[in-house]
Scaffold this motif. Structure first.
Motif, short mmCIF file in Angstrom:
data_model
loop_
_atom_site.label_atom_id
_atom_site.label_comp_id
_atom_site.label_asym_id
_atom_site.label_seq_id
_atom_site.Cartn_x
_atom_site.Cartn_y
_atom_site.Cartn_z
N THR A 255 0.83 -1.20 0.00
CA THR A 255 0.00 0.00 0.00
C THR A 255 0.87 1.25 0.00
O THR A 255 0.55 2.25 -0.67
N ALA A 256 1.99 1.21 0.72
CA ALA A 256 2.91 2.34 0.73
C ALA A 256 3.53 2.55 -0.65
O ALA A 256 3.74 3.69 -1.08
N VAL A 257 3.81 1.46 -1.35
CA VAL A 257 4.34 1.58 -2.71
C VAL A 257 3.29 2.23 -3.63
O VAL A 257 3.61 3.11 -4.44
N GLU A 258 2.05 1.79 -3.48
CA GLU A 258 0.97 2.37 -4.29
C GLU A 258 0.83 3.86 -4.01
O GLU A 258 0.79 4.69 -4.94
N LYS A 259 0.78 4.23 -2.74
CA LYS A 259 0.66 5.65 -2.38
C LYS A 259 1.93 6.42 -2.75
O LYS A 259 1.87 7.59 -3.15
N GLY A 260 3.07 5.75 -2.62
CA GLY A 260 4.34 6.39 -2.97
C GLY A 260 4.43 6.70 -4.45
O GLY A 260 5.07 7.68 -4.85
N ALA A 261 3.78 5.87 -5.28
CA ALA A 261 3.73 6.17 -6.71
C ALA A 261 2.92 7.44 -6.95
O ALA A 261 3.23 8.24 -7.85
N GLY A 262 1.89 7.64 -6.13
CA GLY A 262 1.13 8.89 -6.21
C GLY A 262 1.99 10.09 -5.86
O GLY A 262 1.92 11.14 -6.52
N GLU A 263 2.84 9.94 -4.84
CA GLU A 263 3.78 11.01 -4.50
C GLU A 263 4.76 11.23 -5.66
O GLU A 263 5.14 12.36 -5.96
N GLY A 264 5.14 10.14 -6.32
CA GLY A 264 6.01 10.26 -7.48
C GLY A 264 5.37 11.05 -8.61
O GLY A 264 6.03 11.85 -9.28
N ARG A 265 4.08 10.84 -8.82
CA ARG A 265 3.39 11.62 -9.85
C ARG A 265 3.35 13.10 -9.49
O ARG A 265 3.47 13.97 -10.36
N THR A 266 3.21 13.38 -8.19
CA THR A 266 3.26 14.77 -7.74
C THR A 266 4.63 15.38 -8.05
O THR A 266 4.73 16.54 -8.48
N VAL A 267 5.68 14.60 -7.83
CA VAL A 267 7.03 15.05 -8.16
C VAL A 267 7.13 15.35 -9.65
O VAL A 267 7.63 16.41 -10.06
N CYS A 268 6.66 14.44 -10.48
CA CYS A 268 6.73 14.62 -11.93
C CYS A 268 5.98 15.87 -12.39
O CYS A 268 6.46 16.63 -13.24
N GLN A 269 4.81 16.08 -11.81
CA GLN A 269 4.02 17.24 -12.18
C GLN A 269 4.73 18.54 -11.78
O GLN A 269 4.72 19.53 -12.53
N ALA A 270 5.37 18.53 -10.61
CA ALA A 270 6.08 19.72 -10.16
C ALA A 270 7.28 20.01 -11.05
O ALA A 270 7.56 21.17 -11.39
N VAL A 271 8.01 18.97 -11.42
CA VAL A 271 9.16 19.15 -12.31
C VAL A 271 8.70 19.65 -13.67
O VAL A 271 9.27 20.59 -14.24
N GLN A 272 7.65 19.03 -14.19
CA GLN A 272 7.14 19.41 -15.51
C GLN A 272 6.65 20.85 -15.54
O GLN A 272 6.83 21.56 -16.53
N ALA A 273 6.06 21.29 -14.44
CA ALA A 273 5.52 22.64 -14.37
C ALA A 273 6.58 23.67 -13.96
O ALA A 273 6.28 24.87 -13.90
N GLY A 274 7.79 23.21 -13.67
CA GLY A 274 8.85 24.14 -13.26
C GLY A 274 8.62 24.74 -11.89
O GLY A 274 9.05 25.86 -11.62
N LYS A 275 7.98 23.98 -11.01
CA LYS A 275 7.63 24.51 -9.69
C LYS A 275 8.67 24.21 -8.62
O LYS A 275 8.53 24.62 -7.48
#
Length: 280
Positions: A255-275
């Protein structure tokens, strides 16, 4: 097939475990194809390492804002000259070792003891005398972390169970996520070192997840998921240590891996948006 491998396959086939592992794998697959990872993988992995270090330090009681940890890793800030600062430095060093090692396929196979020694040096510097680092506890030495668990086993049992973990890692047909969960659980249960066992346990979990191909991007942050439910994480670890609920521990890790992938998507979105600041 060893008796331990057979037991692990039985655990992996239990419905709750199988379902949790499937959800985690699906989440990691979804993360893998995020657009940000096509050209900016290194930035995403760097930020995931920041978040992994910050979360793992916080689980040891050293809580710092993510921006502060990011600046420390970039060399723009110094850690406080106290125990919390020392713990943060340890978590940052361990996260760096984990990132380096996880890039090697099957990084733990055939070399678990060496990796654990390297992680111990990173996790314990400044906390105990140097002669107690890089090796398992000797007779008469007790672990100084992860309190509240049943008494840690002695050196002979520690050595035997670490050897059994090598057997698991030698079998490429075992599910990588389940092996990662057992690795983390065993280090929590054994507390093989005088200090740094929690950091080392989570680092081994991350290394196995990435190097075994569960999360090949290394951008997932399961450590953040553990931090979001500190009580549940502690209870699951205690249940594993006592043998009361090994399947429940594996499910909690998945479950932590599943939720951690969600955190990873947040990271990707922040990098992509230059935030993210350029110091990241």
């Amino acid at each position: 097939m060893s008796e331990l491998s057979s037991a692990l396959r039985i655990l992996a086939a239990l419905d709750p475990v199988e379902e949790a592992v499937a959800r985690a794998r699906a989440a990691c697959t979804d993360l893998r194809w995020h657009n940000a990872l096509r050209k900016r993988m290194s930035e995403c992995r760097a930020e995931a390492t920041v978040r992994a270090a910050r979360s793992s330090a916080a689980l040891e009681g050293a809580r710092f804002p993510i921006a502060f940890v990011r600046e420390v890793i970039a060399g723009a800030r110094e850690v406080p000259d106290d125990l919390s600062g020392t713990q943060l430095s340890a978590a940052i060093r361990v996260a760096a070792v984990a990132q380096e090692l996880s890039e090697k396929p099957d990084a733990l196979r055939g070399g678990l003891a060496h990796v654990m020694s390297k992680l111990s040096l990173a996790a314990g510097a400044g906390l105990v005398p140097d002669e107690q680092l890089g090796r398992p506890r000797l007779a008469g030495e007790e672990p100084g972390d992860l309190g509240g668990l049943p008494q840690a086993p002695g050196p002979a049992e520690v050595a035997d169970r670490i050897g059994q973990l090598d057997e698991l890692l030698a079998d490429p047909t075992l599910p990588g996520l389940v092996v990662a969960a057992i690795l983390q659980g065993e280090v929590i249960a054994l507390r093989p070192f005088v200090v740094g066992n929690g950091l080392i346990a989570r680092a081994l979990f991350r290394i196995q997840l990435v190097s075994a191909g569960v999360d090949p991007t290394g951008v997932g942050v399961p450590e953040a998921a553990f931090l979001s439910d500190v009580q549940g994480y502690g209870q699951a670890g205690a249940a594993y240590t006592s043998g009361a609920d090994v399947p429940g521990w594996i499910v909690s890790c998945a479950t932590a891996v599943e939720k951690g992938a969600g955190e990873g998507r947040t990271v990707c979105q922040a990098v992509q948006a230059g935030k993210l600041p350029k110091t990241a």
